[in-house]
Structures are given as C-alpha cells and as structure tokens.
Write a protein that holds these residues in place. Structure first.
Motif, mmCIF file in Angstrom:
data_model
loop_
_atom_site.group_PDB
_atom_site.id
_atom_site.type_symbol
_atom_site.label_atom_id
_atom_site.label_comp_id
_atom_site.label_asym_id
_atom_site.label_seq_id
_atom_site.Cartn_x
_atom_site.Cartn_y
_atom_site.Cartn_z
ATOM 1 N N SER A 53 21.933 23.198 17.491
ATOM 2 C CA SER A 53 21.438 22.355 18.429
ATOM 3 C C SER A 53 22.179 21.483 18.445
ATOM 4 C CB SER A 53 20.278 21.750 16.735
ATOM 5 O OG SER A 53 20.089 19.559 17.443
ATOM 6 N N ASP A 65 14.640 17.185 29.674
ATOM 7 C CA ASP A 65 14.251 17.250 29.048
ATOM 8 C C ASP A 65 13.253 19.335 29.041
ATOM 9 O OD1 ASP A 65 15.414 16.070 26.839
ATOM 10 O OD2 ASP A 65 13.698 14.464 26.716
ATOM 11 N N SER A 115 7.976 17.212 14.257
ATOM 12 C CA SER A 115 8.495 17.363 14.965
ATOM 13 C C SER A 115 7.752 15.959 15.282
ATOM 14 C CB SER A 115 8.588 17.388 16.004
ATOM 15 O OG SER A 115 9.358 19.530 16.319
ATOM 16 N N SER A 269 17.188 21.554 16.996
ATOM 17 C CA SER A 269 16.814 20.819 17.840
ATOM 18 C C SER A 269 15.862 20.311 18.049
ATOM 19 C CB SER A 269 17.324 21.432 18.823
ATOM 20 O OG SER A 269 18.705 22.367 19.325
ATOM 21 N N ALA A 270 15.105 20.876 18.039
ATOM 22 C CA ALA A 270 13.267 20.096 18.264
ATOM 23 C C ALA A 270 12.873 18.854 17.587
ATOM 24 C CB ALA A 270 12.136 21.152 17.776
ATOM 25 N N PHE A 271 13.745 18.860 15.721
ATOM 26 C CA PHE A 271 13.421 17.841 14.575
ATOM 27 C C PHE A 271 14.789 17.188 15.613
ATOM 28 C CE2 PHE A 271 12.419 20.648 11.423
ATOM 29 C CZ PHE A 271 11.312 20.989 12.215
ATOM 30 N N GLY A 273 15.209 15.953 18.407
ATOM 31 C CA GLY A 273 14.747 15.401 19.257
ATOM 32 C C GLY A 273 13.634 14.717 19.713
ATOM 33 N N ALA A 274 13.041 14.433 18.437
ATOM 34 C CA ALA A 274 11.784 14.045 17.774
ATOM 35 C C ALA A 274 11.993 12.316 17.588
ATOM 36 C CB ALA A 274 10.879 14.580 17.211
ATOM 37 N N LEU A 279 10.701 13.084 23.002
ATOM 38 C CA LEU A 279 9.518 13.989 21.994
ATOM 39 C C LEU A 279 8.914 15.499 23.414
ATOM 40 C CD1 LEU A 279 8.267 14.200 19.810
ATOM 41 C CD2 LEU A 279 5.804 13.322 20.936
ATOM 42 N N SER A 282 10.977 18.242 22.688
ATOM 43 C CA SER A 282 10.538 18.645 20.851
ATOM 44 C C SER A 282 10.026 19.825 21.008
ATOM 45 C CB SER A 282 10.234 17.812 20.098
ATOM 46 O OG SER A 282 11.613 16.772 19.942
#
Length: 368
Positions: A53, A65, A115, A269-271, A273-274, A279, A282
């Motif tokens: 991440s 992104d 997310s 990584s998604a969490f 980023g959120a 977003l 994510s």
C-alpha cells in the motif's frame, strides 16, 4: 533503503514481517500443520499488504490516481491469479470458480463499501470521477453477461451429457477471447484515446508523510508482490484443512476467505486512499480490480486450464454465484452513479456483501 527501514521501525504493523520467514520454515519442517500454516500466512500477508500500500501510494504520487488505481489493481490481482493457478493445477475447480467469483464480489462490494465508509467517517462528503466508475461498472456488467450465458443458457438449451459439455467448453473459450479483447479495448479507451475524461476529481488532503523515491517504491512493489505470491501458495495449500478446524464450508472459504486474503494488499491501498480523500484511487482500485478479474483473470484461467489443468475448465458457474455477481455489479452502478459519496452509502453497499456472506456460510452451493 533508509526510508524503508524507517517505515518498518515506525509502524508496529510491519513488525509482523517476521511471520514471512516463519511461515516458510513451518511449511518446510511441519508440512502437516495446516492450521498453523493458515494462521501464519494470514499474519504474513497483513504487513506485506501494508508495504504494498505504501509503495503504491508513492508511485501514484508521481503517476496520478487513474494510473495508480490500475497499477494497484494489476499487482493486487497477481495474488488472486497465483491462488487460482495453484487450485487449477490441483483440479480444484470449485475453489477456482469460488475464488474468482468471490474476488469480483468482494472488490465490488466490500472494498468499495468499506472505502466509502472509512472515507466518509473522516470527510463529510467525497467526490470522485463518475465517468471512470461508469466505465468500470459497464465492463463488469459485460463480464457478468458473459458468465451468465454458459451458466444458464447452456443447461436450458443444450441439455445434459457429452454434447452439452463440449458446447460449454467451446463457448467458454470463445467468450474468454472476447472478454480479453474487451478488457484491452477498455484500457486503450481510458488510458489513450479518451484519457481526458478520466482525470482525478479529488486530490487528497495529505498526511505529512513523504513519498518514497520512485526507484525504492517500484523495487518494493516487485519484491513484496513476489513474497505475497509465495505466501499465497502456502495459504491455498492449508486453507481447506484449516477451514474444517474452524467449521467453515468450502464455498465460504473460496468465496469469502480466499477472496479477502487475496485482495488484502489492494484493499489496504484503497482504504488508505479513502481516508486521505483520494476516493478516485479507491474507486479505481475496487472497480478496476473487479473488472480486471472478470475480463482478464477468469478468461486466462479458462485458457490455461487446457495447459496446466487435469481437464479443461469452463466459465459455467453455479447459479447462485452468477446472481451474486450480477447483483454486485448493479449495486456498484447505483452507488457510484452520482460521483459523490458519504459514509452511509458505504454501509448500504457493505450490507449487500454481508447478506451474501451469511447466505454462503449457512447454505453453500451444492456444485460448481
């Protein structure tokens, strides 16, 4: 390298990296201790996911992104591919199909919903590029239709027996080639011919952390991905026996456990980023990963089954899996239609996933 060592010292979660050599040692010295292997592999994948991440965030700080989401989805899906290949070689096609369908549903519902929830708890509302989300949802819907055809129409029109099986195999090969072609054209559309429509809607609020140098980030991505793949091999060997110890059914293991563990790196990584109000990253990881599995990983597994599998594998899934994938795709389309999100949208999406998980835990499908 100093930045990497500093991050390991600073983050207690990364101290679990000690589990990586331990899991290989335990697998070598006690090959029959499946439950121990299962727990150690879980402990090893968590810090590896955290490293992946951080490295991915450093890369996306240079690439943006949209490309970062594609990069993370691609690297994250290597884990799912390795797990599926290990099961494919063993002829465990139920586990292969359950893990593929589970990964699609987990990324579409769990990763996306979590997310939205985690980002919404920190930020009142968040925005993202809905054009990109619509494209990924459209690709997912296309893949779901391709999976629905051999799963429903073959049985209804071709009947049962050798002729129906041969027709299903031919249809699956043709559909696999079409899906791979559609995925390639989708990448060409979003990254080349119409990339101006796929810019970033939210630029993040930062957290004071300095990104790693690009060389260190790319090197870490490569090395960590290899270790995740190796640990996943141990995981897939032990998960079925460990599941019996914990009272989990084979369908629940493939659809829920394997899918969540296989996607741990990209979920981290998604969490992250959120929470940083990025977003776009994510949503790009969640829907991009799901469409990549449906349009690329699943068809590639069908084609590779003719080479490494004991028998050819088809795209014919059990009806419950197809219904869940279709509902997941429609849910993602509805949730991402506005280009804005809040924490309760994430709750609604997660509830759909929990309904599926509870159903599979109590009533697994009878066949693949």
């Amino acid at each position: 390298m100093k930045a990497l060592l500093s991050e390991i010292r600073r983050n207690p979660l990364l101290w679990l990296l000690v589990c990586v050599p331990v899991v290989f040692a335990a697998h070598s010295m006690k090959p029959e201790a499946h439950t121990l292997h299962f727990l150690l592999s879980l402990g090893a994948i968590v810090p590896l996911a955290a490293l992946l991440s951080h490295a991915t965030e450093s890369v996306t700080s240079k690439t943006g992104d949209a490309v970062g989401g594609l990069l993370n989805a691609t690297l994250g899906n290597l884990t799912e591919l390795v797990i599926a290949l290990a099961a494919l070689r063993a002829g465990e096609y139920l586990l292969v199909k359950a893990s593929v369908a589970g990964a699609i549903v987990a990324n579409t519902l769990f990763m996306l919903g979590a997310s939205f929830l985690l980002g919404g708890l920190k930020h009142h509302t968040q925005e993202y590029n809905r054009v990109s989300a619509r494209l990924q949802a459209g690709l997912l819907f296309l893949a779901t239709i391709a999976l629905l055809v051999p799963s429903a129409i073959v049985e209804a029109d071709a009947g049962a027996g050798t002729a129906a099986a041969a027709f299903s195999q031919k249809l699956s090969v043709g559909l696999s080639i079409l899906l791979i072609g559609a995925y390639a054209l989708g990448m060409l559309f979003s990254l080349k011919t119409h990339r101006e429509f796929f810019g970033t809607a939210s630029h993040g609020d930062g957290d004071g952390e300095e990104p790693w140098p690009i060389g260190l980030a790319l090197g870490t991505l490569a090395v960590v991905t290899i270790f995740v793949a190796l640990v996943s091999e141990v995981f897939v060997e032990s998960v079925q026996e460990a599941a019996k110890t914990f009272g989990m059914t084979p369908a629940f293991v493939g659809f829920i456990v394997v899918a969540l563990v296989g996607g741990a790196a990209e979920m981290a990584s998604a969490f992250s980023g959120a929470r940083k109000n990025r977003l776009d990253l994510s949503v790009g990881i969640a829907l991009g990963s799901a469409s990549q599995i449906a349009l690329f990983v699943a068809p590639v597994l069908v084609l590779l089954s003719y080479i490494i599998g004991p028998t050819p594998m088809s795209l014919q899934f059990w009806p419950g899996a197809v219904v869940m994938m279709l509902i997941a795709t429609l849910t993602a389309s509805l949730a991402t239609n506005s280009g804005r999100s809040a924490w309760f949208v994430g709750v609604l999406v997660l509830m759909v996933y929990l309904i599926f998980a509870m159903t599979l835990y109590l009533l697994p499908p009878a066949n693949a």
